[in-house]
Design a protein around this motif. Structure first.
Motif, PDB file in Angstrom:
ATOM      1  N   GLY A 212     -40.577 -26.335 -27.901  1.00  0.00           N
ATOM      2  CA  GLY A 212     -40.284 -24.969 -27.505  1.00  0.00           C
ATOM      3  C   GLY A 212     -39.140 -24.859 -26.536  1.00  0.00           C
ATOM      4  N   ASP A 213     -38.920 -23.634 -26.083  1.00  0.00           N
ATOM      5  CA  ASP A 213     -37.796 -23.334 -25.213  1.00  0.00           C
ATOM      6  C   ASP A 213     -38.278 -22.418 -24.086  1.00  0.00           C
ATOM      7  OD1 ASP A 213     -35.424 -22.609 -24.002  1.00  0.00           O
ATOM      8  OD2 ASP A 213     -34.522 -21.748 -25.805  1.00  0.00           O
ATOM      9  N   PHE A 214     -38.261 -22.919 -22.854  1.00  0.00           N
ATOM     10  CA  PHE A 214     -38.697 -22.123 -21.709  1.00  0.00           C
ATOM     11  C   PHE A 214     -37.757 -20.962 -21.419  1.00  0.00           C
ATOM     12  CE2 PHE A 214     -41.121 -25.989 -20.666  1.00  0.00           C
ATOM     13  CZ  PHE A 214     -42.369 -25.410 -20.463  1.00  0.00           C
ATOM     14  N   LYS A 215     -36.565 -20.944 -22.032  1.00  0.00           N
ATOM     15  CA  LYS A 215     -35.630 -19.842 -21.813  1.00  0.00           C
ATOM     16  C   LYS A 215     -35.879 -18.702 -22.793  1.00  0.00           C
ATOM     17  CE  LYS A 215     -32.061 -22.758 -19.890  1.00  0.00           C
ATOM     18  NZ  LYS A 215     -30.750 -23.333 -20.070  1.00  0.00           N
ATOM     19  N   GLN A 216     -36.772 -18.918 -23.749  1.00  0.00           N
ATOM     20  CA  GLN A 216     -37.115 -17.837 -24.677  1.00  0.00           C
ATOM     21  C   GLN A 216     -38.356 -17.127 -24.154  1.00  0.00           C
ATOM     22  OE1 GLN A 216     -37.213 -19.537 -28.622  1.00  0.00           O
ATOM     23  NE2 GLN A 216     -35.000 -19.533 -28.775  1.00  0.00           N
ATOM     24  N   ILE A 217     -39.333 -16.908 -24.980  1.00  0.00           N
ATOM     25  CA  ILE A 217     -40.497 -16.117 -24.589  1.00  0.00           C
ATOM     26  C   ILE A 217     -41.505 -16.964 -23.819  1.00  0.00           C
ATOM     27  CG2 ILE A 217     -42.409 -14.726 -25.440  1.00  0.00           C
ATOM     28  CD1 ILE A 217     -40.659 -14.121 -27.891  1.00  0.00           C
ATOM     29  N   LEU A 218     -41.850 -16.511 -22.623  1.00  0.00           N
ATOM     30  CA  LEU A 218     -42.890 -17.134 -21.818  1.00  0.00           C
ATOM     31  C   LEU A 218     -44.201 -16.387 -22.072  1.00  0.00           C
ATOM     32  CD1 LEU A 218     -40.921 -17.733 -18.506  1.00  0.00           C
ATOM     33  CD2 LEU A 218     -41.523 -19.402 -20.259  1.00  0.00           C
ATOM     34  N   PRO A 219     -45.313 -16.861 -21.529  1.00  0.00           N
ATOM     35  CA  PRO A 219     -46.569 -16.150 -21.744  1.00  0.00           C
ATOM     36  C   PRO A 219     -46.471 -14.693 -21.262  1.00  0.00           C
ATOM     37  CG  PRO A 219     -46.967 -18.230 -20.620  1.00  0.00           C
ATOM     38  CD  PRO A 219     -45.486 -18.040 -20.678  1.00  0.00           C
ATOM     39  N   VAL A 220     -47.121 -13.812 -21.990  1.00  0.00           N
ATOM     40  CA  VAL A 220     -47.123 -12.400 -21.616  1.00  0.00           C
ATOM     41  C   VAL A 220     -48.289 -12.148 -20.670  1.00  0.00           C
ATOM     42  CG1 VAL A 220     -47.377 -10.035 -22.471  1.00  0.00           C
ATOM     43  CG2 VAL A 220     -46.051 -11.703 -23.786  1.00  0.00           C
ATOM     44  N   ILE A 221     -47.983 -11.636 -19.496  1.00  0.00           N
ATOM     45  CA  ILE A 221     -48.985 -11.262 -18.509  1.00  0.00           C
ATOM     46  C   ILE A 221     -48.806  -9.761 -18.287  1.00  0.00           C
ATOM     47  CG2 ILE A 221     -49.901 -11.653 -16.182  1.00  0.00           C
ATOM     48  CD1 ILE A 221     -49.956 -14.157 -17.975  1.00  0.00           C
ATOM     49  N   LEU A 222     -49.713  -8.961 -18.839  1.00  0.00           N
ATOM     50  CA  LEU A 222     -49.575  -7.503 -18.738  1.00  0.00           C
ATOM     51  C   LEU A 222     -49.491  -7.068 -17.285  1.00  0.00           C
ATOM     52  CD1 LEU A 222     -52.034  -6.288 -21.511  1.00  0.00           C
ATOM     53  CD2 LEU A 222     -49.540  -6.350 -21.584  1.00  0.00           C
ATOM     54  N   GLY A 223     -48.406  -6.396 -16.950  1.00  0.00           N
ATOM     55  CA  GLY A 223     -48.203  -5.918 -15.587  1.00  0.00           C
ATOM     56  C   GLY A 223     -47.992  -7.031 -14.580  1.00  0.00           C
ATOM     57  N   GLY A 224     -47.762  -8.249 -15.082  1.00  0.00           N
ATOM     58  CA  GLY A 224     -47.627  -9.401 -14.202  1.00  0.00           C
ATOM     59  C   GLY A 224     -46.275  -9.466 -13.519  1.00  0.00           C
TER      60      GLY A 224
END
Length: 192
Positions: free
Chosen positions: A160-172
């Motif tokens: 993977g690539d840490f510069k692309q999509i990271l985990p989604v944290i709603l309102g995080g």
């Protein structure tokens, strides 16, 4: 006893599905694809193959920006980590996967020599930690003396690539997203 074990394998639908491939065709494709690996990819490939052949521990992470052919290297497999490993959709630091000892899925995992997980940075670190706890539990009879090995001793290849999509944290906040990332997990220091 060996005949009983073979019969259990025969009835294991998951094992039959995973082993239902044209070995000769895959071997030919493999020999062609290995020649197409660049120097860095070939180095990682050799390390992973050595780990598998020598039955060693290994947590590998193949990273790079878009267009560096990570997916080509990691290979594409049409199962998501959540569906294959029964990872809960909502995870926390106490989560485990819904894999029970002795089930067909547990037997499939026992037989696997390597687990490949592409797009890993998109997943919350608790997904990996849930898998770690679950594999350690279901594979305890294989490694009874060392329950501190990650993933029950099963090697993993993550991509993977840490510069692309990271985990989604709603309102995080930014800090919460970073804390949810794979490289913030206690497992990260095991990676090569």
């Amino acid at each position: 006893m060996p005949d009983e074990y073979k019969m259990l394998e025969f009835r294991n639908k998951l094992l039959k599905e995973e082993l239902n491939y044209d070995y000769n065709n895959l071997e030919k494709e493999h020999s062609i694809l290995v020649t197409q690996l660049n120097k860095g990819q070939k180095h990682v490939y050799d390390c992973v193959i050595k780990t598998v052949e020598e039955k060693m521990l290994g947590l590998f992470f193949v990273h790079g920006h878009g267009g560096t052919r990570k997916t080509f290297f990691v290979a594409y497999y049409n199962k998501t980590s959540h569906s294959r490993f029964k990872i809960p959709l909502i995870v926390n630091n106490c989560s485990t996967c819904q894999i029970k000892k002795g089930t067909h899925l547990a037997k499939l995992i026992e037989k696997a020599v390597l687990i490949v997980w592409d797009k890993a940075p998109m997943n919350h670190k608790h997904c990996f930690e849930a898998l770690d706890k679950s594999l350690s539990d279901i594979l305890l009879h294989i490694n009874p003396l060392d329950n501190n090995v990650p993933f029950g001793g099963k090697p993993l290849l993550l991509g993977g690539d840490f510069k692309q999509i990271l985990p989604v944290i709603l309102g995080g906040t930014r800090e919460e997203v970073i804390d949810a990332s794979l490289n913030s997990s206690y497992l990260w220091h095991f990676s090569i």
